[in-house]
Design a protein around this motif. Structure first.
Motif, PDB file in Angstrom:
ATOM      1  N   MET A 233       0.834  -1.204   0.000  1.00 28.20           N
ATOM      2  CA  MET A 233       0.000   0.000   0.000  1.00 28.20           C
ATOM      3  C   MET A 233       0.866   1.250   0.000  1.00 28.20           C
ATOM      4  N   PHE A 234       1.884   1.277   0.846  1.00 27.27           N
ATOM      5  CA  PHE A 234       2.762   2.442   0.892  1.00 27.27           C
ATOM      6  C   PHE A 234       3.535   2.606  -0.422  1.00 27.27           C
ATOM      7  N   ARG A 235       3.913   1.490  -1.053  1.00 31.22           N
ATOM      8  CA  ARG A 235       4.604   1.583  -2.344  1.00 31.22           C
ATOM      9  C   ARG A 235       3.718   2.288  -3.369  1.00 31.22           C
ATOM     10  N   VAL A 236       2.432   1.931  -3.395  1.00 28.79           N
ATOM     11  CA  VAL A 236       1.514   2.572  -4.341  1.00 28.79           C
ATOM     12  C   VAL A 236       1.304   4.037  -3.970  1.00 28.79           C
ATOM     13  N   LEU A 237       1.124   4.332  -2.684  1.00 22.73           N
ATOM     14  CA  LEU A 237       0.933   5.722  -2.268  1.00 22.73           C
ATOM     15  C   LEU A 237       2.139   6.589  -2.609  1.00 22.73           C
ATOM     16  N   ASP A 238       3.320   5.990  -2.628  1.00 21.31           N
ATOM     17  CA  ASP A 238       4.525   6.762  -2.939  1.00 21.31           C
ATOM     18  C   ASP A 238       4.436   7.414  -4.318  1.00 21.31           C
ATOM     19  N   PHE A 239       3.723   6.778  -5.256  1.00 21.92           N
ATOM     20  CA  PHE A 239       3.580   7.426  -6.574  1.00 21.92           C
ATOM     21  C   PHE A 239       2.162   7.936  -6.836  1.00 21.92           C
ATOM     22  N   ALA A 240       1.146   7.327  -6.201  1.00 22.24           N
ATOM     23  CA  ALA A 240      -0.233   7.637  -6.567  1.00 22.24           C
ATOM     24  C   ALA A 240      -0.721   8.977  -6.037  1.00 22.24           C
ATOM     25  N   VAL A 241      -0.290   9.373  -4.854  1.00 24.73           N
ATOM     26  CA  VAL A 241      -0.830  10.581  -4.220  1.00 24.73           C
ATOM     27  C   VAL A 241      -0.464  11.830  -5.003  1.00 24.73           C
ATOM     28  N   ASP A 242       0.775  11.939  -5.416  1.00 27.28           N
ATOM     29  CA  ASP A 242       1.232  13.146  -6.103  1.00 27.28           C
ATOM     30  C   ASP A 242       0.658  13.289  -7.512  1.00 27.28           C
ATOM     31  N   MET A 243      -0.015  12.263  -8.008  1.00 27.96           N
ATOM     32  CA  MET A 243      -0.696  12.380  -9.294  1.00 27.96           C
ATOM     33  C   MET A 243      -1.985  13.194  -9.178  1.00 27.96           C
ATOM     34  N   LEU A 244      -2.459  13.375  -7.965  1.00 19.49           N
ATOM     35  CA  LEU A 244      -3.719  14.079  -7.725  1.00 19.49           C
ATOM     36  C   LEU A 244      -3.449  15.554  -7.464  1.00 19.49           C
ATOM     37  N   PRO A 245      -4.397  16.442  -7.764  1.00 24.58           N
ATOM     38  CA  PRO A 245      -4.165  17.872  -7.597  1.00 24.58           C
ATOM     39  C   PRO A 245      -3.755  18.233  -6.170  1.00 24.58           C
ATOM     40  N   ALA A 246      -2.717  19.034  -6.043  1.00 18.93           N
ATOM     41  CA  ALA A 246      -2.194  19.393  -4.730  1.00 18.93           C
ATOM     42  C   ALA A 246      -3.099  20.356  -3.978  1.00 18.93           C
ATOM     43  N   VAL A 262      -0.599   7.030   9.948  1.00 22.93           N
ATOM     44  CA  VAL A 262       0.607   7.851  10.093  1.00 22.93           C
ATOM     45  C   VAL A 262       1.432   7.806   8.812  1.00 22.93           C
ATOM     46  N   GLY A 263       1.646   6.607   8.264  1.00 26.56           N
ATOM     47  CA  GLY A 263       2.424   6.487   7.035  1.00 26.56           C
ATOM     48  C   GLY A 263       1.759   7.147   5.845  1.00 26.56           C
ATOM     49  N   ALA A 264       0.437   7.083   5.778  1.00 30.49           N
ATOM     50  CA  ALA A 264      -0.279   7.715   4.671  1.00 30.49           C
ATOM     51  C   ALA A 264      -0.255   9.233   4.782  1.00 30.49           C
ATOM     52  N   VAL A 265      -0.361   9.764   5.991  1.00 28.17           N
ATOM     53  CA  VAL A 265      -0.235  11.212   6.187  1.00 28.17           C
ATOM     54  C   VAL A 265       1.146  11.688   5.735  1.00 28.17           C
TER      55      VAL A 265
END
Length: 374
Positions: A233-246, A262-265
């Protein structure tokens, strides 16, 4: 409704990729990072609305699938809408029902139109489409409406993940159109799109690009917390979150354990929901700063300490809670749930303060070190 904005999001501080800020809506502000207690069937189980608010919750979650089946969205609308029905006057986010219809229903058949299914309650037949999901959420009167999507199974092949994501993006456009046709409700509520694409970076990017082109008030990361484990999950979040509008809130659906949050925040997520604190409370598990504990365990039978000294349940000892839970007394579920929701909201408060003060890394390291000692 007041003269407050329909929807706005202001970031007040950042620390690395993490952000803290405020979502402002007609029914009140939502401090981020935010945890939304789950009120699936118009109730946060074992809690009164005022008690949920007292734990620090700014917003709760309801569910389209469950409420459409019982008591029925049209009935809720006739009774004044979900806020009046359950006496929660602050914002409510409603899940679109996509995940539940695929995980709980018998004999589902998915087509381009939507999902035909049999109710898990009585076997009655229903069709849930993007348009019907928008209609139900409008009848409920939810403040944050989720686009209808297909939650991709895990694990799945790349081909299946791609086809599922592409269908979800077509449904996202239909959800946008259906929401916009909602008149007064659309004028005072918000619509979030949901990124899909399973574990594949390029599919997540295609999904994000499609959602940006449609345009949403906020964006969710879907298709995680479905069995892939924290590391993946964290591996995917490492690239997926920044693809969304800041400049829009980012919502990680169905997450999760305190250390997941905590890790997702740390990776830039702003909003969370999960049944874990309430479900665990009803089943005898308490969350503490030293980690989760099973109050049924015999070692707590004569433990006179509270779960946490500053918990709203601090007047009751672990020994008493042990007795209640082992005896099947409903007060045990009530007190354990109240404590867990308080613990989650205190964690969010601590995360917001750590981000604002530029000390998130130290806070996260200390939290993980203490939490894993249990």
């Amino acid at each position: 409704m007041t003269d407050r904005p329909r929807f706005s999001y202001a970031i007040s501080a950042t620390d690395g990729r993490a952000r803290t800020g405020v979502v402002s809506m007609k029914r009140g502000d939502i401090r981020t990072p935010a945890f939304m207690p789950v009120g699936t069937a118009a109730t946060v189980k074992a809690m009164k609305p005022a008690e949920v608010r007292a734990t620090g919750a700014d917003i709760i979650l309801g569910n389209t699938y469950h409420l459409m089946l019982r008591p029925g969205a049209e009935r809720v609308a006739r009774l004044g809408g979900l806020h009046d029905f359950m006496q929660w006057k602050r914002p409510i986010l409603t899940d679109s029902g996509g995940y539940q219809v695929m995980s709980l229903s018998a004999l589902t058949k998915t087509s381009e139109e939507g999902v035909a299914f049999k109710s898990h309650l009585d076997g009655s037949r229903h069709m849930l489409s993007p348009e019907r999901s928008m209609e139900i959420q409008r009848l409920l009167g939810s403040d944050i409406v989720m686009a209808f999507d297909e939650c991709t199974a895990y694990p799945c092949t790349r081909d299946k993940a791609a086809k599922s994501m592409e269908r979800s993006m077509r449904w996202a456009k239909r959800s946008r159109d259906g929401f916009d046709a909602g008149g007064d409700h659309a004028a005072c509520s918000a619509l979030f799109g949901i990124q899909q694409g399973s574990m594949e970076e390029d599919l997540r990017r295609q999904s994000s690009d499609a959602l940006r082109a449609i345009g949403f008030d906020g964006y969710a990361v879907g298709g995680l917390a479905v069995g892939e484990g924290q590391e993946e999950m964290f591996r995917v979040l490492d690239f997926a979150v920044d693809m969304l509008p800041a400049d829009r809130p980012r919502y990680l659906m169905g997450v999760g354990k305190p250390d997941d949050i905590v890790g997702a925040v740390e990776r830039g997520i702003d909003m969370f929901d999960c049944v874990l604190p309430t479900r665990s409370g009803r089943n005898g598990q308490a969350f503490t700063r030293e980690g989760p504990l099973n109050i049924r365990n015999a070692r707590f039978a004569e433990d006179q300490r509270p779960l946490e000294p500053d918990s709203p349940t601090a007047n009751w000892s672990r020994a008493y809670l042990h007795h209640l839970v082992r005896s099947g007394e409903m007060l045990g579920a009530m007190l354990m749930t109240e404590h867990n929701l308080w613990f989650y909201q205190r964690l969010m408060e601590d995360l917001r303060a750590a981000i604002a003060e530029g000390r998130l890394a130290a806070f996260a390291d200390d939290f993980r070190a203490r939490y894993r000692r249990a």
